[in-house]
Design a protein around this motif. Structure first.
Motif, PDB file in Angstrom:
ATOM      1  N   UNK A  84      24.111 -17.161  -7.948  1.00 25.23           N
ATOM      2  CA  UNK A  84      25.024 -18.305  -7.991  1.00 25.23           C
ATOM      3  C   UNK A  84      24.376 -19.550  -7.390  1.00 25.23           C
ATOM      4  N   UNK A  85      23.719 -19.367  -6.260  1.00 20.77           N
ATOM      5  CA  UNK A  85      23.102 -20.492  -5.572  1.00 20.77           C
ATOM      6  C   UNK A  85      21.946 -21.087  -6.376  1.00 20.77           C
ATOM      7  N   UNK A  86      21.065 -20.230  -6.881  1.00 18.80           N
ATOM      8  CA  UNK A  86      19.897 -20.712  -7.620  1.00 18.80           C
ATOM      9  C   UNK A  86      20.302 -21.343  -8.952  1.00 18.80           C
ATOM     10  N   UNK A  96      20.211 -26.313 -12.024  1.00 19.32           N
ATOM     11  CA  UNK A  96      20.896 -26.836 -13.199  1.00 19.32           C
ATOM     12  C   UNK A  96      21.719 -28.059 -12.828  1.00 19.32           C
ATOM     13  N   UNK A  97      21.089 -28.994 -12.195  1.00 19.56           N
ATOM     14  CA  UNK A  97      21.757 -30.263 -11.925  1.00 19.56           C
ATOM     15  C   UNK A  97      21.741 -31.087 -13.216  1.00 19.56           C
ATOM     16  N   UNK A 143      23.367 -21.762 -21.953  1.00 20.46           N
ATOM     17  CA  UNK A 143      23.703 -23.177 -22.114  1.00 20.46           C
ATOM     18  C   UNK A 143      24.110 -23.823 -20.802  1.00 20.46           C
ATOM     19  N   UNK A 144      24.514 -23.007 -19.815  1.00 16.86           N
ATOM     20  CA  UNK A 144      24.907 -23.540 -18.517  1.00 16.86           C
ATOM     21  C   UNK A 144      23.776 -23.491 -17.486  1.00 16.86           C
ATOM     22  N   UNK A 145      22.845 -22.563 -17.648  1.00 14.91           N
ATOM     23  CA  UNK A 145      21.799 -22.366 -16.642  1.00 14.91           C
ATOM     24  C   UNK A 145      20.444 -22.873 -17.117  1.00 14.91           C
ATOM     25  N   UNK A 146      20.076 -22.540 -18.345  1.00 16.42           N
ATOM     26  CA  UNK A 146      18.776 -22.954 -18.894  1.00 16.42           C
ATOM     27  C   UNK A 146      18.989 -23.649 -20.239  1.00 16.42           C
ATOM     28  N   UNK A 147      19.623 -24.813 -20.249  1.00 13.78           N
ATOM     29  CA  UNK A 147      19.933 -25.487 -21.512  1.00 13.78           C
ATOM     30  C   UNK A 147      18.696 -25.875 -22.307  1.00 13.78           C
ATOM     31  N   UNK A 148      17.528 -25.864 -21.671  1.00 11.39           N
ATOM     32  CA  UNK A 148      16.278 -26.249 -22.316  1.00 11.39           C
ATOM     33  C   UNK A 148      15.615 -25.087 -23.058  1.00 11.39           C
ATOM     34  N   UNK A 149      16.163 -23.884 -22.920  1.00  8.08           N
ATOM     35  CA  UNK A 149      15.465 -22.697 -23.421  1.00  8.08           C
ATOM     36  C   UNK A 149      15.272 -22.722 -24.935  1.00  8.08           C
ATOM     37  N   UNK A 150      16.299 -23.114 -25.675  1.00  6.69           N
ATOM     38  CA  UNK A 150      16.230 -23.053 -27.136  1.00  6.69           C
ATOM     39  C   UNK A 150      15.185 -24.001 -27.722  1.00  6.69           C
TER      40      UNK A 150
END
Length: 680
Positions: free
Chosen positions: A286-288, A293-294, A366-373
């Motif tokens: 949760x913290x990481x 993901x700012x 989409x909430x944590x690593x939106x850049x992945x795709x």
């Protein structure tokens, strides 16, 4: 919670959520309370506005179809207008500020189309906002993600105003899942309206709406969902008792059978050290996930922070096969993430899973690593230092996964790992003498091959109450041959019965093409080893059933509808037995009592409606996990998944087609079964 039964009424002491309020005595029928759940869920599904404040971020969802429906009178009053603007204002307060003040104005422009004066269609055109946000738009849903991290103490309200409204109106939305506080309040209000304590109806029911949004973490939502499901299951069990007993005392009520996630809370099943290990990982996750993901940062700033904090990722990618293969691979990947302290992320292309199951982790990409795709494209424009430290690789595992030892730190060095498979490796990881993780899992965490999979499963996700209610409606259209979902669930929950689960895999072909109808006797003969085995188990345990005053029943699952139909015609479990006060059907009846539905089965890979197929499959797996004993098909993962998730911690019976059964004292240990087919 305490239930006190007297005559035909149920008096329930319901405590407020904070356990500080004085208990209030209410008088309700469980069936009416279950009806309240269905009506409130209908309200939730008809909300045009749904705000979400999870893990420090705020998201607003607008359903355009429902918005057009809810405001159709406004649009039709000015039918010449083709363009309209909706202004949404976000208002916030905190502990230091008592009043709500505006922090953001969002302007959404729509094209309004009136179809035959019976339907209004809104087509999104453009946005303008006083705060930084991103917008995603499908044909039905607009999702607005505000790029600001908020505090857990912050609270929100929202107003909306169409172009020719004189002033803004306050948004409200339905409360879900229902809480004890809400049930208490709603029923008391109904009591005042009707001035009756003994018999109330819900003709005065109105959707219970709230207009203040508070923060929730994934873990809080997970716990809240489990508590809501537990209470709903209590109602289901007591509703079945209502039907059976008209005059009763406290002594006539027995606790229902616990469901697996409730069993998992027992430290003797899932050790305290294991549960602390999971809790520490969840807090870290949760913290990481919030820190990296700012939403106000650029991707390059996010990558720089990932490198500075040395965050590593493990991304689960599903395989295009059945439910069991996908979930077994998921739990195996989750275990690796735990063992290596990697941030576990979920496959974005399996939305039906997220809609049906609540996770304890914020694991949606989409909430944590939106850049992945678009990682490959973005990476090319980054500095060489960032490129060097952002290594990524996809690994695919085959059948050797559950027979091979891995050192995930030594052999999988990339920062971003993507695991794809249709097999599981949990049992081998804890059981193999050469596994480098065995000592930690067994000696340090006090776990074993019988409980490790189920404890992992129930620490990661739980069945959503909304999905469960849809599968168990009060009014069922089930045909007369089989049992309704509610009849099956209530029977499996009842301590009066000892359910033996049979799972027969006839083959995917039975779900993908139309079969030529066969003779019922012939098809039962083909799979008679499963039924013979169940009869042998019953014969062996007759003394146990008498001592515990239980009736053995057979809950049957099969991908072949004809097997279930033939079994029902021959051995259908009588509902007269279910509703009888005494266990009259426990007499010297040598016939099996088959409990099952007679509806078609759909495979998630081949079905036209894969969401519906998945929902049915998860429900069947949940029901099978309630059984006390399991007889499964060796060449199938579906029954094995439910068996390990059930946490019954007892040997099973694993059969192949045409195998001669000898189930007397020849059960199979779970540790061995975990290596069969595609593993666990």
């Amino acid at each position: 919670m305490l239930f006190i039964f007297q005559n035909n009424l149920i008096f329930t002491w319901i405590y407020e959520e904070d356990f500080q309020s004085t208990p209030v005595l209410i008088t309700r029928s469980e069936i009416e309370l279950l009806s309240l759940y269905e009506k409130e869920l209908s309200c939730v599904e008809n909300d045009s506005f749904q705000p979400i404040f999870h893990n420090h971020y705020l998201t607003l969802k607008l359903n355009l179809i429902l918005m057009g429906k809810n405001h159709e009178n406004y649009f039709k009053s000015d039918s010449q207008k083709e363009i309209d603007c909706l202004k949404i204002t976000c208002l916030k307060n905190s502990k230091t500020i008592n009043d709500f003040h505006s922090i953001c104005h969002i302007y959404l422009n729509f094209s309004v189309i009136i179809l035959n004066f019976t339907e209004v269609r809104l087509i999104f055109l453009s946005k303008n906002s006083s705060c930084l946000l991103s917008l995603t738009n499908t044909s039905d849903i607009i999702s607005l993600d505000i790029h600001q991290m908020f505090l857990v103490d912050d609270k929100f309200r929202f107003t909306y105003q169409w172009s020719n409204f004189d002033q803004g109106k306050l948004f409200s939305w339905s409360q879900w899942p229902l809480t004890m506080k809400y049930l208490n309040s709603n029923i008391n209000n109904l009591s005042k309206n009707k001035n009756q304590a003994s018999k109330l109806n819900f003709s005065f029911f109105q959707c219970f709406s709230i207009d203040i949004l508070i923060h929730s973490t994934s873990q809080e939502l997970f716990i809240r969902e489990q508590e809501a499901v537990s209470y709903w299951l209590d109602l289901q069990n007591n509703a079945s008792i209502n039907k059976k007993i008209s005059n009763r005392s406290n002594n006539s009520i027995k606790p229902r059978r616990l469901v697996p996630f409730e069993i998992a809370k027992n430290n003797r099943i899932c050790s305290e050290k294991f549960q602390n290990w999971i809790l520490n990982y969840q807090k870290w996750h949760e913290n990481i996930s919030s820190t990296i993901n700012n939403r106000s940062m650029t991707f390059e700033e996010q990558f720089q922070r990932i490198i500075e904090l040395d965050v590593r990722f493990l991304i689960y990618e599903k395989y295009p096969t059945g439910i069991a293969d996908r979930i077994i691979h998921m739990i195996s990947t989750y275990l690796v993430a735990l063992l290596t302290n990697r941030l576990f992320i979920f496959d974005k292309n399996w939305s039906e899973f997220i809609d049906t199951m609540q996770s304890s982790l914020n694991y949606q990409p989409e909430f944590v690593v939106p850049w992945l795709s678009q990682f490959d494209i973005i990476k090319k424009n980054l500095s060489l230092n960032i490129q060097k430290n952002l290594t990524i690789r996809k690994y695919s595992f085959s059948f050797d996964r559950y027979m091979k030892d891995y050192d995930y730190e030594k052999h999988f060095r990339e920062r971003i790992l993507i695991f794809r498979s249709h097999t599981g490796a949990v049992i081998h990881t804890i059981k193999s003498n050469s596994s480098i993780y065995r000592k930690f899992l067994t000696m340090d965490l006090k776990m074993n091959p019988e409980n490790i999979f189920g404890c992992l499963y129930h620490s990661l996700f739980t069945y959503r109450l909304s999905a469960l209610i849809k599968r168990v409606p009060l009014i069922s259209s089930n045909n007369s041959l089989g049992h309704s979902p509610q009849q099956i669930l209530q029977t499996l929950l009842s301590p009066r019965f000892f359910p033996i689960g049979i799972q027969i895999r006839a083959g995917d072909g039975t779900m993908t093409w139309k079969q030529v109808s066969s003779n019922g006797i012939t098809i039962l003969k083909k799979f008679e080893n499963f039924f013979t085995c169940s009869q042998q188990i019953i014969n062996i345990n007759k003394k146990l059933y008498r001592e515990t005053n239980q009736i053995p029943i057979i809950f049957l699952l099969s991908d072949d509808i004809e097997i279930r139909q033939a079994a029902l015609k021959r051995w259908k479990f009588s509902l007269e037995c279910f509703y009888s006060i005494e266990n009259k059907c426990q007499s010297n009846n040598s016939d099996l009592n088959i409990l099952t539905n007679s509806n078609p089965v759909f495979h998630v890979t081949y079905a036209k409606d894969r969401i519906f197929a998945f929902q049915l499959g998860i429900f069947d797996n949940f029901l099978l996990s309630l059984c006390e004993q399991h007889i499964i098909s060796t060449n199938s993962g579906f029954g094995r998944l439910a068996t390990f998730a059930s946490l019954k911690l007892r040997n099973i019976y694993s059969l192949s087609l045409n195998e001669q059964p000898s189930c007397q004292n020849q059960s199979l240990p779970l540790a061995i079964s975990g290596y069969h087919w595609s593993g666990i």
